[in-house]
Design a protein around this motif. Structure first.
Motif, short mmCIF file in Angstrom:
data_model
loop_
_atom_site.label_atom_id
_atom_site.label_comp_id
_atom_site.label_asym_id
_atom_site.label_seq_id
_atom_site.Cartn_x
_atom_site.Cartn_y
_atom_site.Cartn_z
N ILE A 198 0.84 -1.20 0.00
CA ILE A 198 0.00 0.00 0.00
C ILE A 198 0.87 1.25 0.00
CG2 ILE A 198 -1.69 1.31 1.34
CD1 ILE A 198 -2.71 -1.43 2.35
N PHE A 199 1.93 1.23 0.81
CA PHE A 199 2.84 2.37 0.83
C PHE A 199 3.51 2.55 -0.53
CE2 PHE A 199 7.33 3.58 1.16
CZ PHE A 199 7.17 4.94 1.43
N LYS A 237 13.09 -4.41 7.66
CA LYS A 237 14.01 -4.98 6.67
C LYS A 237 13.57 -4.63 5.26
CE LYS A 237 13.66 -9.21 5.26
NZ LYS A 237 13.64 -10.69 5.13
N TYR A 238 12.27 -4.77 4.99
CA TYR A 238 11.75 -4.41 3.67
C TYR A 238 12.13 -2.98 3.30
CZ TYR A 238 8.45 -8.43 3.72
OH TYR A 238 7.87 -9.67 3.74
N LEU A 239 11.82 -2.04 4.20
CA LEU A 239 12.00 -0.63 3.90
C LEU A 239 13.47 -0.25 3.76
CD1 LEU A 239 9.28 0.76 6.33
CD2 LEU A 239 9.13 0.65 3.84
N ARG A 240 14.29 -0.76 4.65
CA ARG A 240 15.72 -0.42 4.58
C ARG A 240 16.37 -0.99 3.33
NH1 ARG A 240 17.79 -1.17 10.88
NH2 ARG A 240 17.05 0.87 11.63
N SER A 241 16.05 -2.23 2.99
CA SER A 241 16.69 -2.86 1.84
C SER A 241 16.28 -2.21 0.53
CB SER A 241 16.35 -4.36 1.80
OG SER A 241 14.97 -4.57 1.58
N LEU A 242 15.07 -1.64 0.49
CA LEU A 242 14.59 -0.97 -0.73
C LEU A 242 14.84 0.54 -0.68
CD1 LEU A 242 11.20 -2.88 -1.13
CD2 LEU A 242 13.28 -3.19 -2.50
N ARG A 243 15.57 0.99 0.33
CA ARG A 243 15.94 2.41 0.50
C ARG A 243 14.71 3.31 0.65
NH1 ARG A 243 19.21 -0.11 -3.15
NH2 ARG A 243 21.47 0.04 -2.86
N LEU A 244 13.72 2.80 1.36
CA LEU A 244 12.45 3.50 1.48
C LEU A 244 12.16 4.00 2.89
CD1 LEU A 244 10.25 1.10 -0.68
CD2 LEU A 244 10.63 3.53 -1.15
#
Length: 351
Positions: A198-199, A237-244
Motif C-alpha cells: 500500500i505504501f 528490513k523491507y523498507l531499509r533494503s529498498l531504500r524506502l
C-alpha cells in the motif's frame, strides 16, 4: 479521522468539495458532514450524490469481482485481491472508501493463463491485445468495470530492488489470507507485506502523477487494524533494503500528525522529518505535488529517445528531492543504471 468533527463553513464549501474530489475522500467525509445544519440544500445534494454514486459503483464492482474470482477458482488459478475492495473492508463502512477498479494478482507463472480466463469469462469486454512479459498487468474493461490482472504488484527499475521485491512479493502473496466481502470469500495479502504494498503503491503515484490522501488513509487504517499482527522487524528490513525508510517516515509523520494514528502504531515515526513531512502535506493538498505536464513529444530516434527519457526521470528526481533527498539520490542512480542497461537492450518503440 479518529473521531474529530470538522465544521463546514458555507463560504469554504466549493473549495472543500473540490479538495475532497481531488483527494478521493468525499465518500469518507461527507456522511459525517451531512449532520451539520449549516449546509445548504444544494451542498447536501452534492454530498449525497457522491455517496450514492460510490455505493452504486461498489455494487457493480462486487458483482464483477465475484464473477472474475469464481472463474479463476474454476480454472485452478490462485488469485490475490489487491488494494481497493480489500482495503474498503478496513473502513467503518466499506462504502466510505471509493474504489474504481479490480486488481487481481496472479504472479508470473499464472499470468498468461489468467489473462486467457478473463477473456473467456468476459468475451465482450474491451481488451488490450498485448500481455507482454515486461508489463506490470493486463487490463480489460468488463461491463464498465476495469479489471487488472497483475503479473507483478509494483514495477521497480533498479535491478537489486526488483530482485529483492520479487522475493518479498512472493513471500507475502504465498501467505495471503481469506477475507469476507459481503459474504463472498476472497484472499488478500498478509498484513506486513500489504503495508509495504500500500505504501509503495502510493509512493509510486507520488513519483509519477501524484498520490492522494485516500491512499494515506488506507495505510493508516491498515496499520491500526493490524497493529498486533504487523511483523515490525520484517517491515523494517523491507523498507531499509529498498531504500524506502526515509520516505516511509514522511508518511508516518503525516499519519500521526494529521490522521490521528497513535504514535506507537505509526511505525518508525520520527520528528526529524517534520519539516519535510509538513511540506509534502501542504503540496499534496494544494496539488503542487503533481508532475508538470510535459508538452514536448519524445524524439523518434532511439538514442535521442533514451536521452530524453533519462533527462525526464532525473528532473523528476529533483522534484522529489525536497521531500526525500535520500530517495531522490537513489532515483538518479537507478535512472543512470537503468538507462545504460536499456541502451544496449532490444529496441521497444512502444515504451
Amino acid at each position: 479521522m479518529w473521531g474529530e468533527q470538522v465544521v463546514w463553513q458555507e463560504e469554504q464549501t466549493p473549495l472543500l468539495l473540490a479538495l475532497h474530489a481531488q483527494q478521493g475522500t468525499g465518500a469518507l467525509v461527507f456522511p459525517s458532514a451531512l449532520n451539520q445544519e449549516t449546509l445548504s440544500a444544494a451542498v447536501r445534494a452534492q454530498m449525497k450524490s457522491v455517496c450514492m454514486a460510490t455505493m452504486q459503483n461498489q455494487v457493480a464492482l462486487q458483482y464483477t469481482l465475484e464473477k472474475a474470482w469464481t472463474a479463476f477458482q474454476n480454472a485452478g488459478i490462485h488469485a490475490v485481491l489487491m488494494k481497493g475492495a480489500g482495503l474498503a473492508a478496513l473502513y467503518p463502512e466499506p462504502h466510505y472508501r471509493a474504489w474504481g477498479d479490480i486488481d487481481l494478482y496472479v504472479g508470473p507463472e499464472q499470468y498468461h493463463p489468467a489473462c486467457a480466463v478473463m477473456r473467456e469469462t468476459f468475451p465482450n469486454a474491451l481488451k488490450f491485445d498485448e500481455e507482454l512479459d515486461h508489463y506490470k498487468h493486463y487490463n480489460l474493461i468488463a461491463d464498465g468495470v476495469s479489471i487488472e490482472v497483475h503479473r507483478v504488484t509494483v514495477s521497480l527499475q533498479h535491478p537489486r530492488d526488483e530482485r529483492l521485491y520479487a522475493h518479498y512479493e512472493r513471500e507475502g502473496m504465498q501467505q495471503a489470507e481469506p477475507l469476507l466481502l459481503n459474504g463472498f470469500e476472497v484472499r488478500v495479502p498478509e498484513p506486513t507485506f500489504n503495508a509495504l504494498l500500500i505504501f509503495l503503491h502510493s509512493w509510486e503515484h507520488l513519483l509519477s502523477a501524484g498520490a492522494n490522501v485516500r491512499q494515506i488513509c488506507d495505510l493508516t487504517l491498515l496499520l491500526h487494524h493490524y497493529k498486533d499482527r504487523i511483523d515490525v522487524p520484517r517491515l523494517r528490513k523491507y523498507l531499509r533494503s529498498l531504500r524506502l525508510m526515509d520516505a516511509w517516515q514522511l508518511y508516518a509523520y503525516v499519519m500521526h500528525a494529521y490522521l490521528g494514528l497513535p504514535k506507537e502504531e505509526a511505525l518508525f515515526y520520527t520528528d526529524a522529518v517534520a519539516a519535510r513531512a509538513e511540506r509534502i502535506t501542504e503540496d499534496l493538498l494544494s496539488g503542487r505535488m503533481r508532475t508538470p505536464k510535459d508538452e514536448h513529444q519524445a524524439p523518434k530516434g532511439r538514442l535521442a529517445r533514451k536521452i530524453y527519457t533519462m533527462r525526464s526521470r532525473i528532473a523528476n528526481a529533483k522534484r522529489i528531492a525536497p521531500y526525500s533527498p535520500a530517495y531522490a539520490r537513489h532515483l538518479v542512480w537507478t535512472t543512470l543504471l537503468h538507462g545504460a542497461r536499456r541502451l544496449f537492450a532490444p529496441d521497444r518503440r512502444w515504451e
